[in-house]
Enzyme design. Sequence first.
Site, PDB file in Angstrom:
ATOM      1  N   ILE A 191       0.123  -3.159   6.781  1.00  0.00           N
ATOM      2  CA  ILE A 191      -0.917  -2.149   6.580  1.00  0.00           C
ATOM      3  C   ILE A 191      -0.362  -0.786   6.999  1.00  0.00           C
ATOM      4  O   ILE A 191       0.013  -0.601   8.158  1.00  0.00           O
ATOM      5  CB  ILE A 191      -2.174  -2.468   7.409  1.00  0.00           C
ATOM      6  CG1 ILE A 191      -2.784  -3.785   6.936  1.00  0.00           C
ATOM      7  CG2 ILE A 191      -3.197  -1.345   7.296  1.00  0.00           C
ATOM      8  CD1 ILE A 191      -3.925  -4.259   7.788  1.00  0.00           C
ATOM      9  N   ASP A 238     -19.314  29.086 -14.378  1.00  0.00           N
ATOM     10  CA  ASP A 238     -20.243  30.178 -14.646  1.00  0.00           C
ATOM     11  C   ASP A 238     -19.473  31.293 -15.349  1.00  0.00           C
ATOM     12  O   ASP A 238     -18.233  31.323 -15.297  1.00  0.00           O
ATOM     13  CB  ASP A 238     -20.828  30.674 -13.320  1.00  0.00           C
ATOM     14  CG  ASP A 238     -21.998  31.628 -13.515  1.00  0.00           C
ATOM     15  OD1 ASP A 238     -22.548  31.667 -14.631  1.00  0.00           O
ATOM     16  OD2 ASP A 238     -22.344  32.328 -12.557  1.00  0.00           O
ATOM     17  N   ASN A 290       7.251  -1.560   3.801  1.00  0.00           N
ATOM     18  CA  ASN A 290       6.467  -2.646   4.391  1.00  0.00           C
ATOM     19  C   ASN A 290       6.651  -3.950   3.616  1.00  0.00           C
ATOM     20  O   ASN A 290       6.726  -5.033   4.201  1.00  0.00           O
ATOM     21  CB  ASN A 290       4.987  -2.272   4.420  1.00  0.00           C
ATOM     22  CG  ASN A 290       4.696  -1.121   5.360  1.00  0.00           C
ATOM     23  OD1 ASN A 290       5.593  -0.638   6.053  1.00  0.00           O
ATOM     24  ND2 ASN A 290       3.463  -0.673   5.396  1.00  0.00           N
ATOM     25  N   THR A 349       9.941   5.120  10.577  1.00  0.00           N
ATOM     26  CA  THR A 349      10.097   5.401   9.145  1.00  0.00           C
ATOM     27  C   THR A 349       8.821   5.951   8.520  1.00  0.00           C
ATOM     28  O   THR A 349       8.870   6.839   7.675  1.00  0.00           O
ATOM     29  CB  THR A 349      10.529   4.132   8.382  1.00  0.00           C
ATOM     30  OG1 THR A 349       9.550   3.105   8.558  1.00  0.00           O
ATOM     31  CG2 THR A 349      11.877   3.647   8.872  1.00  0.00           C
ATOM     32  N   GLU A 364      -0.803   1.940   8.581  1.00  0.00           N
ATOM     33  CA  GLU A 364      -1.837   2.559   9.413  1.00  0.00           C
ATOM     34  C   GLU A 364      -1.695   4.068   9.488  1.00  0.00           C
ATOM     35  O   GLU A 364      -2.627   4.771   9.842  1.00  0.00           O
ATOM     36  CB  GLU A 364      -1.832   1.959  10.818  1.00  0.00           C
ATOM     37  CG  GLU A 364      -0.557   2.149  11.597  1.00  0.00           C
ATOM     38  CD  GLU A 364       0.421   1.008  11.388  1.00  0.00           C
ATOM     39  OE1 GLU A 364       1.345   0.881  12.167  1.00  0.00           O
ATOM     40  OE2 GLU A 364       0.230   0.240  10.417  1.00  0.00           O
ATOM     41  N   ASP A 396     -27.522  26.572  -8.782  1.00  0.00           N
ATOM     42  CA  ASP A 396     -26.284  25.823  -8.987  1.00  0.00           C
ATOM     43  C   ASP A 396     -26.077  24.729  -7.944  1.00  0.00           C
ATOM     44  O   ASP A 396     -25.229  23.853  -8.126  1.00  0.00           O
ATOM     45  CB  ASP A 396     -25.079  26.775  -8.935  1.00  0.00           C
ATOM     46  CG  ASP A 396     -25.119  27.828 -10.030  1.00  0.00           C
ATOM     47  OD1 ASP A 396     -25.427  27.466 -11.171  1.00  0.00           O
ATOM     48  OD2 ASP A 396     -24.857  29.005  -9.729  1.00  0.00           O
ATOM     49  N   ASP A 445     -22.842  30.153  -8.102  1.00  0.00           N
ATOM     50  CA  ASP A 445     -23.077  31.084  -7.003  1.00  0.00           C
ATOM     51  C   ASP A 445     -24.535  31.138  -6.573  1.00  0.00           C
ATOM     52  O   ASP A 445     -24.852  31.679  -5.525  1.00  0.00           O
ATOM     53  CB  ASP A 445     -22.615  32.496  -7.375  1.00  0.00           C
ATOM     54  CG  ASP A 445     -23.279  33.007  -8.650  1.00  0.00           C
ATOM     55  OD1 ASP A 445     -24.164  32.314  -9.190  1.00  0.00           O
ATOM     56  OD2 ASP A 445     -22.901  34.104  -9.110  1.00  0.00           O
ATOM     57  N   ASN A 505       8.309   0.598  11.536  1.00  0.00           N
ATOM     58  CA  ASN A 505       7.122   1.255  10.984  1.00  0.00           C
ATOM     59  C   ASN A 505       6.860   2.595  11.648  1.00  0.00           C
ATOM     60  O   ASN A 505       6.477   3.559  10.997  1.00  0.00           O
ATOM     61  CB  ASN A 505       5.896   0.354  11.153  1.00  0.00           C
ATOM     62  CG  ASN A 505       5.739  -0.594   9.991  1.00  0.00           C
ATOM     63  OD1 ASN A 505       5.766  -0.188   8.846  1.00  0.00           O
ATOM     64  ND2 ASN A 505       5.626  -1.873  10.284  1.00  0.00           N
ATOM     65  N   VAL A 565       0.238  -6.085  10.931  1.00  0.00           N
ATOM     66  CA  VAL A 565       0.251  -4.694  11.370  1.00  0.00           C
ATOM     67  C   VAL A 565       1.287  -3.898  10.576  1.00  0.00           C
ATOM     68  O   VAL A 565       1.068  -2.744  10.206  1.00  0.00           O
ATOM     69  CB  VAL A 565       0.543  -4.615  12.884  1.00  0.00           C
ATOM     70  CG1 VAL A 565       0.713  -3.172  13.331  1.00  0.00           C
ATOM     71  CG2 VAL A 565      -0.581  -5.273  13.658  1.00  0.00           C
TER      72      VAL A 565
END
Length: 866
Positions: A280, A324, A671, A702, A282, A609, A605, A699, A277
């Site tokens: 990763i 364009d 980590n 920080t 998250e 396109d 436009d 985690n 955990v």
Amino acid sequence: MEYYQQPVAEVFRSLNSTEKGLTEAAAAQAQEQWGPNEIQSAKGKTVWGILLNQFKDFMILVLLVAAVISGFMGELVDTIAIVVIVLVNAVLGFVQEFRAEKAMQALKQMAVANARIMREGVVGMRPAVGLVPGDVVLLEAGDIVPADLRLFEANALKAEEASLTGESAPVDKITDALTEESLPLGDRANMAYKSTLVTFGKGRGVVVGTGMNTELGRIATMLDEAEVATPLQRRLTQLGKRLALIVLIICAIVFAFGLLRGERPVLMLLTAISLAVAAIPEALPSLVSITLALGARRMAGQKALVRNLPAVETLGSVTYICSDKTGTLTENRMTVEKVFARGEIWNEQTWAEAFKDPDQQGLLQAMALNNNVEPNKDGGLTGDPTEIALYNLAGQLGVSRQQALEQFPISAEIPFDSDRKLMTTIHRTDDGFWLITKGAVDVLLDRVSGISDGDREQYQQVNEQMSADGLRVLGFAEKKLAQLPGRLDADTMEQDLQLIGLAGIIDPPREEAKAAIAECRKAGIRPMMITGDHPLTARNIAERLGMVEPGGRALSGSELSKMSEEEFANTVPQVFVYARVSPEQKLNIVKALQAAGQFVAMTGDGVNDAPSLKRSDIGVAMGITGTDVSKEAADLILLDDNFATIVKAVRSGRRIYDNIRKFIKYAMTGNTGEIWVIFLAPFFGLPIPLLPVHILWVNLVTDGLPGLALAMEPAEKDIMNRPPRHPKESVFAGGLGVHIIWVGLLLGFVSIFTQYLYIDSSKWQTMVFTVLCFSQMGHVFAIRSDRESLFSQGIFSNKALLGAVLLTLLLQLAVIYVPWLQPIFRTQALTLSELGIAVGLSSIVFIAVEIEKIFKRKKGPLPKAA
């Protein structure tokens, strides 16, 4: 053979129809064969399908597995946090994908409800959905063309086709067959296309294409192509896969090694799960979304409206901007740039003096009188853009149309005709009538009399010179009449004329676009013009803006159509001006650049396109002139239709990606340090230094506020001097991966050294916990720039980060000193000297990273963009 190449009689014969239209029986039979005249789409995605698709991302799956295991082990707070983050990102992705489905719906809504149709010689209003090939359709000003038509009658007929061709001015329609092969849509003057607007005159045409067999239908087919993943999506997917593999290997090693040392299996399983955990990040998906949202909000203030959040970052990867011309690189305002009168060419700096003498104002009066421009109730002008340019010049130099009409009232008019290429107005004077004719110079020269060969040659040379400069040239001629004939015949009236002068008209380039293009080139981005306008006009504007060197190559759609696939692929990255291109060719240009490893931004436009906007890495639609279809297919909308705004957005995109990388650098280093602490401690004969609750807390505090505050980091000074990131560049490129490894190791060793120093104290675990947290606060300040020292940046240049770090430090101190938190986090209060030692040890990481930046600066500046 295309319908525009066939004579009208042959077209009717091939469709089994006549000028009186189909019979009801024939129409019913054709309806069975061709189906309804409507735009269809591939089977749309269901709401549930779109929603479930949001959970297929590899990193999301890893996070969900981590959440389930954390919950099983009793860490419900972490489980809830991960699930909330995943759901927020799923909702964002769902909204973006659901919005993409609307592009086809907007296209379908362009259908015309009813049309004037002739069947069996009888005209009536009928539902346009029932049109079939062979039907005869009647058109007049204000009508939207209900199907693709081959015109067989055109009375001063003009159509606005910008949505399909990009042509800035209404197109004059004819009925004669055109023999040239592979003509671009904009040059097929005897055709009228579904969804385009009739702006002037009347006409009739036979239906040659309905539904998906129209040009609009072909575009709808191209819109069904898959979209391209953004660079950020690719990089984060790659990051997730690599990270998950590394984490699983490390967790397995930690678990196995702990068992070999005789640790309790439950404790080692809990530690391995906590490591997974912790490893990763998250918060990364959430942080990325927040960073992109903040960037999108900032860009909206710069007239760039973001419709697809990942596209914000994509701008920082762009290597080509396919733009364009009309309204984006130019002002979208036709302007008289040069005037030829009295044997000289005059421009804005000199023509005020040239027309100062009232006796010399005949050309200005002709400009004011020979047009149909009228003021509208909104304070603007209604009329042909070219005539508005003439109207404005005359007014600017003191000749208003109203005053001119009072002096010379209009008596008659012979309207413009695409076959004659002329328009004539006749005005009453004190002693008769004044005939003024305006039109193509070569046609006028055939109708003048009393002109010397030298003067004729001079007019021809000036016309060619102005045309070569990309100007649309109109000539003015006159004739005095004592009285009007009974019948105003154009062939008779428009003879024996006297030339007054010429006017060269252009949609001028935006001043700010030139500076923006220079900045693009400095940043290693190649601007490319793709327009429906004439090649000479396109190249001239490109030269003025610095997109190409004088005399640079410009390719037309017809030239592209003659190339082999290999030749096309080799040519596209080398040529920067394209004119008269079809929707398929625009799309193929984007594909060719992407196949060559480029990231492409495409502006547009019109309906034409939409496929290339959707296919490009980032589609940019015009907010003012853009159609609903183009806006739905785009990722970004320019609220001011200005190329310079794209460059501002590119700067923002680079800044945003820099800040995302800084967060990855910061979070992954922290980590990694946590992993090294737990992984290496047993090798030194030390107990596992951190409890799962310590890992999760570090985690949380920080990666949370400090990580979010990195999104507020200002752009670095050299951000637009760098080359674009390589399309296949990893998120760990540029030394980021090396930094994560060595600084993570340093952080781990500092923490283990702290453990070693205090192993005989009951507070050793609190010391390690505190050093680990404080070290990451020093690290977040140090990585604000890859090369520039924090002291030259200034600690107050990102006040949000300063506040986040101070708050994080206070929270960590609360965990150490607040009595009711100590049992939860297994901490003990540190003495002042112990806290001072923890701060000192924590400074090692900050000092080391600052030293690293000194060595980088000594190596010299980074390579600049080519």
